[in-house]
Write a protein that holds these residues in place. Structure first.
Motif, PDB file in Angstrom:
ATOM      1  N   TRP A 281      -8.165  87.653   4.433  1.00  0.00           N
ATOM      2  CA  TRP A 281      -7.188  88.509   3.785  1.00  0.00           C
ATOM      3  C   TRP A 281      -7.690  88.946   2.416  1.00  0.00           C
ATOM      4  N   ARG A 282      -8.218  87.975   1.677  1.00  0.00           N
ATOM      5  CA  ARG A 282      -8.726  88.328   0.348  1.00  0.00           C
ATOM      6  C   ARG A 282      -9.868  89.318   0.457  1.00  0.00           C
ATOM      7  N   GLY A 283     -10.791  89.032   1.402  1.00  0.00           N
ATOM      8  CA  GLY A 283     -11.902  89.947   1.616  1.00  0.00           C
ATOM      9  C   GLY A 283     -11.386  91.329   1.961  1.00  0.00           C
ATOM     10  N   GLY A 284     -10.357  91.369   2.804  1.00  0.00           N
ATOM     11  CA  GLY A 284      -9.778  92.633   3.223  1.00  0.00           C
ATOM     12  C   GLY A 284      -9.214  93.409   2.056  1.00  0.00           C
ATOM     13  N   VAL A 285      -8.529  92.708   1.157  1.00  0.00           N
ATOM     14  CA  VAL A 285      -7.937  93.392   0.010  1.00  0.00           C
ATOM     15  C   VAL A 285      -9.024  94.031  -0.849  1.00  0.00           C
ATOM     16  N   ILE A 286     -10.076  93.252  -1.055  1.00  0.00           N
ATOM     17  CA  ILE A 286     -11.167  93.804  -1.864  1.00  0.00           C
ATOM     18  C   ILE A 286     -11.774  95.006  -1.173  1.00  0.00           C
ATOM     19  N   LEU A 287     -11.905  94.889   0.160  1.00  0.00           N
ATOM     20  CA  LEU A 287     -12.479  96.015   0.901  1.00  0.00           C
ATOM     21  C   LEU A 287     -11.624  97.256   0.698  1.00  0.00           C
ATOM     22  N   MET A 288     -10.307  97.053   0.703  1.00  0.00           N
ATOM     23  CA  MET A 288      -9.419  98.194   0.521  1.00  0.00           C
ATOM     24  C   MET A 288      -9.657  98.844  -0.840  1.00  0.00           C
ATOM     25  N   VAL A 289      -9.808  97.995  -1.856  1.00  0.00           N
ATOM     26  CA  VAL A 289     -10.067  98.534  -3.188  1.00  0.00           C
ATOM     27  C   VAL A 289     -11.374  99.301  -3.185  1.00  0.00           C
ATOM     28  N   LEU A 290     -12.369  98.683  -2.535  1.00  0.00           N
ATOM     29  CA  LEU A 290     -13.676  99.321  -2.514  1.00  0.00           C
ATOM     30  C   LEU A 290     -13.652 100.624  -1.725  1.00  0.00           C
ATOM     31  N   ALA A 291     -12.700 100.710  -0.786  1.00  0.00           N
ATOM     32  CA  ALA A 291     -12.604 101.935   0.001  1.00  0.00           C
ATOM     33  C   ALA A 291     -12.467 103.135  -0.921  1.00  0.00           C
TER      34      ALA A 291
ATOM     35  N   PRO B 270     -19.221 106.374   8.476  1.00  0.00           N
ATOM     36  CA  PRO B 270     -18.522 107.396   7.683  1.00  0.00           C
ATOM     37  C   PRO B 270     -19.479 108.370   7.008  1.00  0.00           C
ATOM     38  N   TYR B 271     -20.601 107.866   6.534  1.00  0.00           N
ATOM     39  CA  TYR B 271     -21.568 108.757   5.893  1.00  0.00           C
ATOM     40  C   TYR B 271     -22.059 109.788   6.904  1.00  0.00           C
ATOM     41  N   THR B 272     -22.405 109.297   8.084  1.00  0.00           N
ATOM     42  CA  THR B 272     -22.909 110.197   9.111  1.00  0.00           C
ATOM     43  C   THR B 272     -21.875 111.248   9.462  1.00  0.00           C
ATOM     44  N   VAL B 273     -20.629 110.795   9.640  1.00  0.00           N
ATOM     45  CA  VAL B 273     -19.576 111.743   9.993  1.00  0.00           C
ATOM     46  C   VAL B 273     -19.438 112.803   8.898  1.00  0.00           C
ATOM     47  N   ALA B 274     -19.539 112.348   7.646  1.00  0.00           N
ATOM     48  CA  ALA B 274     -19.379 113.293   6.546  1.00  0.00           C
ATOM     49  C   ALA B 274     -20.491 114.330   6.531  1.00  0.00           C
ATOM     50  N   THR B 275     -21.651 113.970   7.093  1.00  0.00           N
ATOM     51  CA  THR B 275     -22.749 114.930   7.016  1.00  0.00           C
ATOM     52  C   THR B 275     -22.909 115.782   8.272  1.00  0.00           C
ATOM     53  N   ILE B 276     -22.114 115.500   9.306  1.00  0.00           N
ATOM     54  CA  ILE B 276     -22.300 116.255  10.561  1.00  0.00           C
ATOM     55  C   ILE B 276     -22.081 117.755  10.346  1.00  0.00           C
ATOM     56  N   VAL B 277     -20.911 118.102   9.830  1.00  0.00           N
ATOM     57  CA  VAL B 277     -20.597 119.531   9.716  1.00  0.00           C
ATOM     58  C   VAL B 277     -21.545 120.235   8.741  1.00  0.00           C
TER      59      VAL B 277
ATOM     60  N   VAL C  91     -13.822 103.508  -3.910  1.00  0.00           N
ATOM     61  CA  VAL C  91     -15.177 103.821  -4.358  1.00  0.00           C
ATOM     62  C   VAL C  91     -15.908 104.555  -3.247  1.00  0.00           C
ATOM     63  N   PHE C  92     -15.676 104.032  -2.049  1.00  0.00           N
ATOM     64  CA  PHE C  92     -16.397 104.540  -0.922  1.00  0.00           C
ATOM     65  C   PHE C  92     -16.059 105.999  -0.633  1.00  0.00           C
ATOM     66  N   PHE C  93     -14.797 106.323  -0.753  1.00  0.00           N
ATOM     67  CA  PHE C  93     -14.438 107.707  -0.462  1.00  0.00           C
ATOM     68  C   PHE C  93     -15.033 108.659  -1.488  1.00  0.00           C
ATOM     69  N   ALA C  94     -15.087 108.190  -2.731  1.00  0.00           N
ATOM     70  CA  ALA C  94     -15.749 108.997  -3.744  1.00  0.00           C
ATOM     71  C   ALA C  94     -17.180 109.278  -3.313  1.00  0.00           C
TER      72      ALA C  94
END
Ligand SMILES: Nc1ncnc2c1ncn2[C@@H]1O[C@H](COP(=O)(O)OP(=O)(O)O)[C@@H](O)[C@H]1O
Ligand SMILES: [Mg+2]
Lengths: 385, 333, 228
Positions: free
Chosen positions: A244-254, A362-369, A256-259
């Protein structure tokens, strides 16, 4: 074979193209690496904590019996011991005394636990590493508490009881023992005001682990106010909490990731005039859209793999050699005592696969189009440049 | 829901793939409506460019689906300690009613995406793109499966609550419980071994026939489909026990564990590849009548048949190695 | 060899800025010989060349190449034909910067799945033939105008095309280099290649190399006549 030759030619050219646009690609790879580094650190870290906890719990008793009053844990009467020992399969029943103690001086929660070794040495304690670092308010030399230093404890009636440090707990099991203080039974009962015929809980040894559920059922039958807890269940809870803790951090990092994804998109769409011209030339001299797409695929694969392995490597160093300095305080949670301990390196294919899913896909998907768009430039466009 | 990194990864992956496929379906509709290869209009040229995008996306979808199939099983495996009674993926997939359907849908979508790519590959070999409408209709049919897969998987993963009592692979895949699977396992071992052997021989022989004569593709693809089921049954009922070295352990998932050298991955992968290439030869077979594909299709079928033969040989090699070098001796049982 | 029938090319069809670049062009081009497309800027020479060279599809009309109808071939097939049949030389040579002369020359053959070593050898031979073998490993940025021109020609020849297409090849060249270019075209013509040039430079269309001049104006062929 022929197809391979073509792949090789195009891969060759892709790699040399990547090299030619170093500045732009290095920036991308660096950000990409950083994102992967962060995510990988979280994964490795939580996973190792879980492993560590599991290792420690291996030595934990197979079953603990608590007493519940009105749904809350309460002291268990000693006389329960005899009736439980009668149950077939039970080897031994031992009472335990332990509790959480809030130290206003250092603002930390300690776990006080009675240790039989200290029973004839009232007034002495053995402390965990974290305690020694934390409750040395007078010490400014960063030394932590030493042998024979005295820690003041407030007892239930407000009087202060000074206990002398007689030793430190060993380093290896630090995660669990960091906030641990071992005290004698007399001192414990003094601080917590517990009658002599009561214990915090009972610890059972059984002959056969398979009988645990049956024994647990029998105990609740004899004493309906008790709650037997199996080691298996504690492990489960630990797992869930760490995940759960790992998950919460992942959510926060998400975030960063979307940026980062936006950056990747931007990099891929914002083709420089030079790159556009190049693709136009390639198409004009006989490359087909699929060939350009293949080139773009290799380009993405090269960037992703480079960032992926670098990120994982750095995360490995960070978590297992640098003690996760970046986010240990968050992950270890409520306790303000952060131990400076080292985790045992532990990585498996599953973590790598998960990480791959969370980043490369996600990176790959972002670069497909964008890569498709650049690949479908009209070949005759170069004739008008 | 459990906040597990693997669960987040799977949900993210399936959300991405199914939304990409929805977009492709939209492009598919536009292509079905507006495609006119004889025209040189800008609209037609634009549609032609879009076909590249759709093919690209579909290749990635197939790749992602394959990865996510294994990640899914792996995740179910790692989560098993959270559920009482579950010792591997077999148990955690039983935690709620969506687990096994999600797994099956994943396999189905992999096969469908693969078949679409085979049809697409065939179509791209003919200058008049004769299958263009057919393949985009096919795409429209595949999309709901992928969305269903994503939803069922989400239903499964979001519905996971720790401490649910489930059965472990021992009870699910052992012979004394009455399920279809256990019925299959209850077949005399000789019978299931015989069925597997026969099915392998027939599939390989037919594959060779298709390879040499480029005939009988439809029969070959039906046989390949049956062979898929028979191989999986064989793997569970008698091949896996040699790897486990335990005559009573019939688990389809434990074989993916590191204790057994991850041998399950190549085994399942070649089963899928063999089924896909077999089905592929059949699905393009009806189009041989189209003039522009008349010469192309036998070529592709030959190649697919060869791939199928190779995949089956790899399966036999790995399984045979496991059986021959196992410490398990069945004579005692 | 190439037959154009009622070719029309419209840009931005249906939009306010719709533009008909080519209208009602009928043209037959035979193999062997050099043909120049002549006409003022904006008359549609480049557009017609790109249609002839299978780079773009016409909006309507029919094209046959060596008796094969190629009008509605999708890009996938058109590119293959283009790669095998045509060699292109562009106005500004359009070499790719940052890589060597040799790599530039090899690029058009990459999709052919030819063995890398044998391709390299062919490219070297071509460069030697054009007297720039010594520059093979130089980056294209460092080339002089003449060397860049010969690199571009080598690149156009790497796939051994039957037709060479050049759009305004002399636009950025001085008189000496222009003459050198036409000399190389002459040699290629002698080897049996068909040359298709578009230019409004007299050095090109008044050159003795040219067998036939096709004159264009406002997207139409005004004279498809013979040579000087
Ligand atoms: N992609 C395009 N979009 C719109 N107009 C174009 C495009 N390409 C060419 N044109 C127009 O078509 C006309 C013919 O161009 P072009 O064939 O390049 O003539 P030339 O080569 O004889 O100078 C020009 O007026 C040009 O503006
Ligand atoms: Mg022009």
């Amino acid at each position: 074979m022929k197809a391979l030759e073509k792949q090789r030619n195009i891969l060759d050219f892709t790699l040399s193209s990547l090299g030619r646009r170093k500045g732009k690609n290095i920036a991308l790879v660096m950000v990409y690496t950083f994102v992967i580094f962060l995510l990988a650190s979280v994964l490795f870290f939580t996973h190792s904590l879980k492993k560590e906890a599991a290792l420690i719990l291996q030595d934990a008793p197979a079953m603990t019996v608590q007493r519940l009053v009105a749904g809350r844990q309460d002291m268990i009467p000693m006389h329960y011991i005899d009736s439980i020992r009668q149950i077939k399969g039970v080897q031994s029943v031992v009472p335990r005394l332990w509790g959480y103690y809030y130290d206003a001086l250092s603002g930390a929660n300690y776990t006080l636990m009675v240790n039989a070794d200290l029973n004839d040495r009232a007034g002495e304690i053995i402390i965990g590493n974290g305690v020694s670092w934390r409750s040395a308010p007078g010490k400014r030399n960063n030394q932590g508490l030493q042998k024979n230093d005295i820690i003041p404890f407030k007892t239930y009636d407000g009087t202060v009881l000074g206990l002398k440090v007689k030793g430190l707990l060993p380093f290896a099991s630090e995660l669990v023992t960091a906030d641990l203080i071992l005290v004698s039974e007399t001192d414990f009962r003094k601080i917590f005001a517990i009658a002599n015929d009561q214990a915090t809980d009972l610890v059972l040894q059984v002959r056969n682990a398979k009988e645990l559920p049956t024994i647990a059922a029998k105990i609740t039958q004899i004493h309906p106010d008790t709650r037997p807890i199996l080691r298996q269940e504690i492990l489960r809870t630990y797992d869930a909490v760490f995940d759960w803790r790992g998950g919460v951090i992942l959510m926060v990092l998400a975030g960063v990731f979307f940026a980062f994804i936006i950056l990747a998109w931007d990099k891929a769409t914002g083709l420089s005039a030079e790159e556009k011209r190049e693709i136009g030339i390639l198409k004009a001299i006989g490359w087909e859209t699929s060939d350009i797409l293949l080139m773009k695929f290799w380009e993405g694969a090269a960037v992703s793999l480079m960032a992926f392995f670098m990120g994982i490597f750095l995360a490995y160093l960070h978590v297992f050699l640098a003690s996760s300095i970046l986010f240990a305080p968050v992950l270890k949670g409520w306790s303000v005592l952060y131990p400076h301990f080292r985790l045992t390196p532990y990585i498996n294919a599953y973590q790598i696969a998960t990480l791959f899913f969370l980043t490369v896909i996600p990176y790959t998907v972002a670069t497909i189009v964008p890569s498709w768009r650049s690949a479908t430039i009209d070949p005759d466009s170069v004739m008008r440049m | 829901m459990i906040f597990h990194p693997g669960i987040l990864a799977l949900l993210l992956g399936s959300a991405l793939t199914s939304s990409m496929l929805c977009y492709c379906a939209y492009e598919g509709v536009r292509i079905i409506w507006g495609w006119d290869i004889r025209s040189g209009s800008e609209r037609q040229l634009e549609l032609e460019r879009r076909t590249y995008l759709v093919s690209l996306v579909m290749s990635y979808v197939l790749g992602f689906q394959l990865l996510s199939l294994f990640l899914f099983i792996y995740t179910a495996d790692t989560l098993s300690p959270l559920f009482i009674g579950a010792m591997c993926a077999a148990g955690s997939l039983k935690v709620n009613g969506f687990g096994y359907p999600a797994l099956i849908l994943k396999i189905v979508t992999c096969l469908l995406a693969g078949l679409w790519l085979i049809v697409n590959f065939t179509d791209n070999k003919a200058p008049d793109y004769p299958l263009i409408r057919i393949k985009y209709w096919l795409l429209l049919c595949i999309t709901p499966f992928l969305i269903a897969e994503a939803s069922v998987q989400a239903g499964y993963l979001l519905g996971l609550k720790p401490n649910i009592i489930t059965s472990c692979c021992g009870t699910l895949f052992s012979t004394d419980v009455n399920t279809v699977i256990s019925d299959l396992l209850a077949l005399p071992r000789l019978l299931s071994q015989g069925a597997f052997l026969a099915s392998t021989l027939i599939t390989m022989a037919l594959g060779l026939y298709v390879y040499l004569k480029t005939k009988g593709a439809c029969l070959f693809s039906i046989v390949s489909l049956f062979h898929l089921f028979i191989s999986v049954t064989a793997l569970i009922s008698f091949i896996s026990i040699y790897f486990y070295e335990l005559p009573t352990h019939h688990c389809p998932f434990c074989i993916l564990h590191s204790e057994y050298g991850y041998v399950g991955y190549p085994l399942y992968l070649v089963i899928l590849v063999s089924a896909l290439s077999g089905l592929g030869t059949g699905i393009i077979s009806p189009f041989r009548k189209i003039a522009s594909l008349h010469d192309v299709i036998p070529h592709i079928q030959k190649r697919l048949a060869l791939i199928s033969i190779l995949a089956n040989s790899v399966f036999i090699l790995i399984a045979g190695y496991g059986i021959l070098f196992s410490n398990l001796s069945l004579a005692a049982y | 060899m190439i037959h154009l029938q009622d070719i029309r090319k419209v840009f931005n069809a249906g939009k306010p800025n719709e533009f008909v670049a080519i209208e009602g062009v009928n043209l037959a081009i035979d193999s062997h010989g050099a043909i120049a497309l002549k006409g003022p800027s904006g008359s549609g020479k480049t557009t017609l060349l790109s249609i002839l060279g299978c780079m773009a599809r016409p909006t309507s009309g029919r094209i046959t190449l060596q008796e094969r109808e190629i009008t509605s071939l999708p890009e996938r097939f058109l590119t293959e034909i283009r790669r095998e049949t045509f060699g292109f030389i562009f106005q500004q040579f359009n070499l790719i910067k940052g890589i060597t002369v040799l790599e530039n020359v090899m690029l058009p053959a990459y999709p052919n799945a030819e063995n890398h070593a044998s391709l390299k050898k062919r490219a070297m031979d071509l460069l030697d033939l054009l007297n720039i073998g010594g520059k093979a490993l130089a980056k294209v940025e460092w080339l002089s105008g003449g060397e860049a021109q010969r690199t571009a020609i080598a690149r156009a020849l790497i796939n051994n095309p039957t037709i060479i297409i050049a759009d305004e090849p002399t636009a950025h060249l001085d008189t000496h280099l222009s003459a050198e270019f036409m000399e190389i075209m002459r040699q290629l013509k002698q080897e049996g290649k068909t040359i298709l040039l578009a230019s409004h430079d007299p050095i090109v269309y008044e050159s003795k190399v040219i067998d036939r001049i096709v004159e264009m104006r406002d997207g139409k062929v005004v004279s498809a006549g013979g040579g000087p």
